[in-house]
Design a protein around this motif. Structure first.
Motif, PDB file in Angstrom:
ATOM      1  N   LEU A  91       0.855  -1.187   0.000  1.00  0.00           N
ATOM      2  CA  LEU A  91       0.000   0.000   0.000  1.00  0.00           C
ATOM      3  C   LEU A  91       0.885   1.228   0.000  1.00  0.00           C
ATOM      4  O   LEU A  91       1.758   1.363   0.867  1.00  0.00           O
ATOM      5  N   ALA A  92       0.684   2.125  -0.976  1.00  0.00           N
ATOM      6  CA  ALA A  92       1.535   3.306  -1.082  1.00  0.00           C
ATOM      7  C   ALA A  92       0.757   4.465  -1.700  1.00  0.00           C
ATOM      8  O   ALA A  92      -0.086   4.256  -2.574  1.00  0.00           O
ATOM      9  N   PRO A  93       1.037   5.709  -1.252  1.00  0.00           N
ATOM     10  CA  PRO A  93       0.379   6.882  -1.824  1.00  0.00           C
ATOM     11  C   PRO A  93       1.184   7.459  -2.993  1.00  0.00           C
ATOM     12  O   PRO A  93       2.419   7.452  -2.971  1.00  0.00           O
ATOM     13  N   PHE A  94       0.453   7.965  -3.983  1.00  0.00           N
ATOM     14  CA  PHE A  94       1.070   8.594  -5.147  1.00  0.00           C
ATOM     15  C   PHE A  94       0.433   9.962  -5.356  1.00  0.00           C
ATOM     16  O   PHE A  94      -0.785  10.069  -5.509  1.00  0.00           O
ATOM     17  N   SER A  95       1.271  10.996  -5.365  1.00  0.00           N
ATOM     18  CA  SER A  95       0.737  12.354  -5.493  1.00  0.00           C
ATOM     19  C   SER A  95       0.528  12.771  -6.945  1.00  0.00           C
ATOM     20  O   SER A  95       0.006  13.850  -7.196  1.00  0.00           O
TER      21      SER A  95
ATOM     22  N   ALA B  54      15.063  -0.952  -8.812  1.00  0.00           N
ATOM     23  CA  ALA B  54      14.769  -0.589 -10.204  1.00  0.00           C
ATOM     24  C   ALA B  54      13.439   0.130 -10.351  1.00  0.00           C
ATOM     25  O   ALA B  54      13.304   1.050 -11.159  1.00  0.00           O
ATOM     26  N   GLU B  55      12.437  -0.274  -9.582  1.00  0.00           N
ATOM     27  CA  GLU B  55      11.137   0.392  -9.618  1.00  0.00           C
ATOM     28  C   GLU B  55      10.402   0.141  -8.310  1.00  0.00           C
ATOM     29  O   GLU B  55      10.748  -0.768  -7.549  1.00  0.00           O
ATOM     30  N   LYS B  56       9.404   0.944  -8.040  1.00  0.00           N
ATOM     31  CA  LYS B  56       8.656   0.807  -6.798  1.00  0.00           C
ATOM     32  C   LYS B  56       7.896  -0.518  -6.780  1.00  0.00           C
ATOM     33  O   LYS B  56       7.501  -1.043  -7.810  1.00  0.00           O
ATOM     34  N   ASP B  57       7.681  -1.022  -5.558  1.00  0.00           N
ATOM     35  CA  ASP B  57       6.991  -2.300  -5.409  1.00  0.00           C
ATOM     36  C   ASP B  57       5.595  -2.256  -6.025  1.00  0.00           C
ATOM     37  O   ASP B  57       5.139  -3.248  -6.604  1.00  0.00           O
ATOM     38  N   THR B  58       4.911  -1.126  -5.894  1.00  0.00           N
ATOM     39  CA  THR B  58       3.579  -0.999  -6.485  1.00  0.00           C
ATOM     40  C   THR B  58       3.618  -1.263  -7.978  1.00  0.00           C
ATOM     41  O   THR B  58       2.821  -2.053  -8.511  1.00  0.00           O
ATOM     42  N   LEU B  59       4.533  -0.608  -8.661  1.00  0.00           N
ATOM     43  CA  LEU B  59       4.636  -0.764 -10.105  1.00  0.00           C
ATOM     44  C   LEU B  59       5.016  -2.193 -10.480  1.00  0.00           C
ATOM     45  O   LEU B  59       4.444  -2.779 -11.413  1.00  0.00           O
TER      46      LEU B  59
END
Length: 212
Positions: free
Chosen positions: A38-42, A65-70
């Motif tokens: 779970l992560a917020p994106f502005s 390399a990239e965020k876990d969400t992506l």
């Protein structure tokens, strides 16, 4: 004042302060190891009503390399967007921490994972609205300069909506003032929705109207 976009002042504050307020996409996903994320994106917004679509974007983190969400969305093809409200501001902020992939942000922030209906990831039970989404497209943007990080924009079709009954008025409309969604500004600043006003679209002018 003129500021070029490669100026540090532009990159760290001016752009984010001008393009504001920006809704917060509080995105939940499920990793291939079964760990919830779970992560917020502005950088988040609605894109289309037909079909209903949303998007969120992010830059690659410094430690991977990239965020876990992506990474999770690439593998699963789905995600859920939860409304970040003023009452949930501290929990939302807690999920923005840079933690190892093995950390469950629901547990970290003291939130309750609730099952979705059409996607496998969980939604935030405390949030008044959650949007179940199916991935439509990921647009990857390579860094323009060696010192920049790659970025990606994720587009998803909203295939189901969860709305808490006590946030609907008598006409079935969502009570925005009760929910008080929060939005991101520049730096560490946020705001909440506390006032509404209406502007009716002008009527279509008749032929010859305004001619002298």
């Amino acid at each position: 004042m003129f500021v070029a976009t490669d100026d540090l002042r532009y990159r760290t504050s001016l752009f984010n302060s001008v393009v504001a307020p920006r809704p917060i996409g509080w995105v939940s996903t499920l990793g291939p190891d079964g760990i919830a994320n779970l992560a917020p994106f502005s950088y988040f917004n609605g894109v289309s009503a037909t079909p209903p679509m949303v998007m969120f974007a992010n830059n690659a983190p410094e430690d991977r390399a990239e965020k876990d969400t992506l990474a999770n969305v690439r593998l699963s093809g789905e995600f859920c967007v939860n409304l970040a409200t003023y009452d949930l501001r501290e929990a939302m902020n807690a999920t923005s921490a840079a933690v190892p992939r093995s950390v469950d942000e629901f547990r970290l922030a003291g939130l309750t994972p609730a099952p979705c209906e059409l996607v496998r990831c969980a939604r935030v039970a405390e949030s008044p609205v959650s949007l179940e989404c199916r991935l439509m497209r990921i647009v990857d943007f390579p860094p323009l300069r060696p010192q920049d990080r790659a970025s990606a924009a994720v587009f998803g079709q909203v295939i189901a909506v969860h709305v808490a009954d006590d946030y609907l008025d008598a006409a079935g409309h969502f009570d925005v003032l009760k929910a008080q969604p929060i939005a991101r500004l520049g730096g560490f600043q946020y705001l909440r929705v506390t006032e509404l006003f209406e502007l009716r679209r002008p009527a279509k002018p008749t032929r010859g109207a305004g001619a002298s």
